[in-house]
Design a protein around this motif. Sequence first.
Motif, PDB file in Angstrom:
ATOM      1  N   THR A 263      -2.827   2.875  -4.731  1.00 17.89           N
ATOM      2  CA  THR A 263      -3.277   1.741  -5.375  1.00 17.89           C
ATOM      3  C   THR A 263      -4.573   1.733  -4.704  1.00 17.89           C
ATOM      4  O   THR A 263      -5.105   2.198  -3.846  1.00 17.89           O
ATOM      5  CB  THR A 263      -1.978   0.995  -5.411  1.00 17.89           C
ATOM      6  N   ALA A 264      -5.112   0.781  -5.810  1.00 19.68           N
ATOM      7  CA  ALA A 264      -6.735   1.136  -5.512  1.00 19.68           C
ATOM      8  C   ALA A 264      -7.445  -0.273  -3.651  1.00 19.68           C
ATOM      9  O   ALA A 264      -8.005   0.103  -3.882  1.00 19.68           O
ATOM     10  CB  ALA A 264      -8.046  -0.328  -6.518  1.00 19.68           C
ATOM     11  N   ASP A 265      -5.786  -1.078  -3.622  1.00 17.15           N
ATOM     12  CA  ASP A 265      -5.558  -1.324  -2.509  1.00 17.15           C
ATOM     13  C   ASP A 265      -5.131  -0.410  -1.002  1.00 17.15           C
ATOM     14  O   ASP A 265      -5.263  -1.266   0.087  1.00 17.15           O
ATOM     15  CB  ASP A 265      -5.157  -3.237  -2.337  1.00 17.15           C
ATOM     16  N   GLY A 266      -5.402   0.542  -1.048  1.00 20.18           N
ATOM     17  CA  GLY A 266      -5.135   1.396  -0.454  1.00 20.18           C
ATOM     18  C   GLY A 266      -3.366   1.601  -0.160  1.00 20.18           C
ATOM     19  O   GLY A 266      -3.945   1.626   1.545  1.00 20.18           O
ATOM     20  N   VAL A 267      -2.627   1.182  -0.328  1.00 20.90           N
ATOM     21  CA  VAL A 267      -0.892   0.938  -0.331  1.00 20.90           C
ATOM     22  C   VAL A 267      -0.758   2.521  -1.386  1.00 20.90           C
ATOM     23  O   VAL A 267      -0.754   2.380  -2.140  1.00 20.90           O
ATOM     24  CB  VAL A 267      -0.801  -0.411  -1.443  1.00 20.90           C
ATOM     25  N   GLN A 268       0.924   3.244   0.121  1.00 21.65           N
ATOM     26  CA  GLN A 268       0.738   4.402  -1.105  1.00 21.65           C
ATOM     27  C   GLN A 268       2.321   3.346  -1.840  1.00 21.65           C
ATOM     28  O   GLN A 268       3.130   3.152  -0.961  1.00 21.65           O
ATOM     29  CB  GLN A 268       1.144   5.356  -0.330  1.00 21.65           C
ATOM     30  N   GLN A 269       2.926   3.419  -2.723  1.00 20.11           N
ATOM     31  CA  GLN A 269       3.803   3.246  -2.660  1.00 20.11           C
ATOM     32  C   GLN A 269       4.759   3.987  -4.271  1.00 20.11           C
ATOM     33  O   GLN A 269       4.104   4.993  -4.541  1.00 20.11           O
ATOM     34  CB  GLN A 269       2.910   1.916  -4.443  1.00 20.11           C
TER      35      GLN A 269
END
Length: 280
Positions: A263-269
């Motif tokens: 995601t754009a906030d650096g989280v891998q979901q």
Amino acid sequence: MTGNRWSDLDRPPLNADALRHALLRPGGLWTAVDVVEATGSTNSDLVERAAAGADEGAVLVAEEQTAGRGRLERSWTAPARSGLFFSVLLRPGAGVPVERWGWLPLLAGVAAATALARSAGVDTGLKWPNDLLVTVKGEERKAGGILAERAGADGSAVVLGMGINVTLHEDELPVPTAGSLVLAGARGTDRDPLLRALLRSLEQWYGDWRRAGGDAAASGLLPAYAAGCATLGRTVRAELPGGAQVSGEAVAVDGDGRLVLATADGVQQPVGAGDIVHLR
């Protein structure tokens, strides 16, 4: 008889006896092959048979489905004998942990893409988790889908259904984003050899996966799926159960078959269920 929808010479009926002769063998996965002219849903019919104790390896094929179902309760309709509409009954058994059964629709996708490349000469992409994509006039279109459902009185079975548009022409497509093998330039649209190739490929991939205890990496399924997945490397929107959404770049498929989004906030979901929209 003129006007009989079963007399279309461009869409001959499947040869059930020939299919049985080619697919049923001692020690093989397939134990029964039934072809019916029409039914509501082959998946629904096999779910009923599974509850009654049907053996693994039952195959049910319909020349026409009047209430075909896709994921998320979507309908699937097509003219009689214009495609392949079938379901198979699988019982992975105690050797494969239930948490790995989520790989089955992805496995079916790999099996289908492999078979269609060999038997029809059609390059088939996989949209996570269950769509089969072909290229028509330079555009990516959906030519098939896969539906997996838990079945059996004790939930020990899985019914895996597949629908593939074979000879649908432009004026027969349900939506403009749909496609078919003939529109994608298939070198052959005889459904008998196509179905044999699909079921043999499915038997091979399922056997390898089950012998590996459902380990997608050890069986070769994970790298094969990643290589053929048109979703990876794309910016996508995941529409999740309950109405939530998450967007990001599809960067991987994990060991449990989930799609991993950066995601754009650096989280891998990881996403285990939902509808995926390719944004570009």
